[in-house]
Structures are given as structure tokens and as C-alpha cells.
Write an enzyme that holds these catalytic residues in place. Sequence first.
Site, PDB file in Angstrom:
ATOM      1  N   CYS A 258       0.811  -1.224   0.000  1.00 25.36           N
ATOM      2  CA  CYS A 258       0.000   0.000   0.000  1.00 25.36           C
ATOM      3  C   CYS A 258       0.845   1.274   0.000  1.00 25.36           C
ATOM      4  CB  CYS A 258      -0.998  -0.003   1.156  1.00 25.36           C
ATOM      5  SG  CYS A 258      -0.291  -0.215   2.799  1.00 25.36           S
TER       6      CYS A 258
ATOM      7  N   ASP B  63      -7.467   5.580  -1.713  1.00 27.24           N
ATOM      8  CA  ASP B  63      -7.163   4.390  -0.931  1.00 27.24           C
ATOM      9  C   ASP B  63      -6.653   3.279  -1.846  1.00 27.24           C
ATOM     10  OD1 ASP B  63      -7.066   2.282   0.818  1.00 27.24           O
ATOM     11  OD2 ASP B  63      -9.113   2.513   1.569  1.00 27.24           O
TER      12      ASP B  63
ATOM     13  N   HIS C  67      -6.161   0.176  -1.026  1.00 21.21           N
ATOM     14  CA  HIS C  67      -6.508  -1.144  -0.501  1.00 21.21           C
ATOM     15  C   HIS C  67      -7.666  -1.792  -1.254  1.00 21.21           C
ATOM     16  CE1 HIS C  67      -4.363   0.939   2.777  1.00 21.21           C
ATOM     17  NE2 HIS C  67      -3.852  -0.256   3.004  1.00 21.21           N
TER      18      HIS C  67
END
EC number: 3.4.22.-
Length: 384
Positions: free
Chosen positions: A74, A269, A271
Site C-alpha cells: 500500500c 485508498d 486497498h
Amino acid sequence: MDAATLTYDTLRFADTPDFPETAEPVWVLGRKYSALTEKEQLLNDITSRLWFTYRRNFQAIGGTGPTSDTGWGCMLRCGQMIFAQALICRHVGRDWRWDKQKPKGEYLNILTAFLDKKDSYYSIHQIAQMGVGEGKYIGQWYGPNTVAQVLRKLAVFDQWSSIAVHIAMDNTVVVDEIRRLCRAGSGESSDAGALSNGYTGDSDPSCAQWKPLVLLIPLRLGLSEINEAYIETLKHCFMVPQSLGVIGGRPNSAHYFIGYVGDELIYLDPHTTQLSVEPSDCSFIEDESFHCQHPPCRMHVSEIDPSIAVGFFCSSQEDFEDWCQHIKKLSLSGGALPMFEVVDQLPLHLSNPDVLNLTPDSSDADRLDRFFDSEDEEFEILSL
């Protein structure tokens, strides 16, 4: 496993709340919007940012390594996002907007540099393998400083972009160091010819005297949580015209912060696990998965982990001088606590070469990189 991932990602998108209807100004990478009257323009700006997420089924890293970065990549993806924004500013300008019907030209060259292939300049493969030299094994979690150091080293090979990357350590931006860096090699041609990524670059006369600057500033704004005294200064970073945003997040969960509204930070994000994208034989890239087409995520500013890296892009010497004035005015305004300082020359207490040497080619660079990277293991300071 794949079905579970797809369901999870679908739910993540479905649960993302719409952007709030608020009279408070919304700031995104140096641009101010009204959520009441400019919502379409605001969301178009956010969607135009390159969005790099976990991917699966790419070429094995190092030939025998991972074929997915789910669970560990990430921060590497956030590093890609902030650096991609720098290249967008460099090649197509901050006001460029994505047109999914006509993806072409320099935009595709930029995207190609980040594809999950070993010969792409800023691919997950290159970052992970360069990270080995920073003491990080492939598949190990990175902190903001490590990914910044790795990107700085990879940028040397990107002659098409011909940028100078400076990482300001010890909360101090030294103007003389940046001037020397951006003027270094100014007599050399920036024409890269045929590049390994499969596109050609032309020399840019604007780089003759000053290389465009990517400035990354790793910071620690507290111990286990951010010191409230820094919050207003952090917000101001998104208001500066040269803003590239912030990489950081929560412990072991990195995000790319691109703006704020009220007391909420706006972020992309990484993820979400998607299939790796391969360009077709005619160099066409299916690029929709590289743009976040749902409302952006938000979190309260007090929730951010104190270990971050702030980024800025200065296209010219004049742009850099303008950035310096913005930061100096902020430090003189009172109230908020400055996160870093801008000085003309290296302060005497930092000038001892046995203590600190920040020149780009310093033989002590690797030692210093690791010294300042103690946040990487858990993404928060556990002890001092």
C-alpha cells in the site's frame, strides 16, 4: 479467493459516502472548490488523479517473487500516486483532466511508467527491488521515507521527465542545496531518445537552466498520534499551488491524501485488489481502473498517523521561489506550528559532516536514509 476479493471491493465502493454538501471550501492539490456550486468540477479533478491499488497476476517480482502486492504494497502504491501526480504536473500540467474516451499522448507515457512490469521506471517491481538496497526485503512493508528514497533513486533513470528529486531531512528545506541540485547537469541534453518503457522523449528547452523539482519532506508530527498544533499547517499544504499531497495514513495502512474539507482529509485508498493491466500489441492501455470513479474517501485529520511525507512540485526556479514565499508567510502568520522550516543555507548545528550530510551524492546517504526511516516497521514511533 478472487470472488471474495471482488465482493469486498464492490462493497467498499458501495459504502463510500457521497461528497458532503457543505459551504466550507474544499481544497484539492492547490485548487479551491465549492461543494455546493462546483461539485462536478471537484469530482472530475479527483477522478483525474492516477489511482494505484493492489494488483494481482503481474509478472513475478525478481522472476521468482510475489505476483501480487496485496497486504504489503500500500505505501509503495501511495508513493506511485504522489510521484505520478508530479509527472502529470511536469508533462501535461496541473489543470489536465482525464478523458476516458480519448486516453492518449503524454498521459499514456506517464501511465506506462507505472505499469506492473519490470521495465517500467516506477513499477512495483522496480520499487520493491530498489528497496532491497534500502534494507527492505521484497514483500516487506515500507514507511513514507523509504518509498521517497527509492523513488528518488529511480527517477535518475527517467530521462524523459528529467526532474530533480530532493528529500529534505531533519524538517529543514535548504534553498542553496535545491538550487545546486536543479542546476546540476543543466548543460546536458534531456533528450532521452528511445526509452526502455517503449516511448520516446524530446528535449525540453525549459529544462536548460533549471530542472523541474519534486520536493519530498518526510516528517514526524507526534508520537502515537498527530500533535494538534500541526493540523492547520498540514491543511495549508493542500492550499499551496505546488502541492502534490501527502503520503501517510494509519499504522500499516497507507493512503494518498490529496486535500481536505473542514476537519476531514480527502484521500485515495490503495486497498483494493485489481487484476494487473497489460498493454495490448497496439500499445492501447485499458486505463479506467487507474482512476477512482466513486466519491473519494475521507477521514478526520486527527486520525492520521504522525509519520508522513509531504510533496511539492516546482516547475521552474520562479515557481520554487514562489513556493518559498508561501511557506515563509505561513511561518510568520502565527498560530499554527510550522511542520518544517525553509532556510537559505544549512544551519551550523547541521553542517557537521560527521553528523549530517544531505548532498544528493553523499557517501553517507544510505546510512542517513536508514537513520531517518525508523518509523517504517510499524508506521508510528514506538520509542525514542
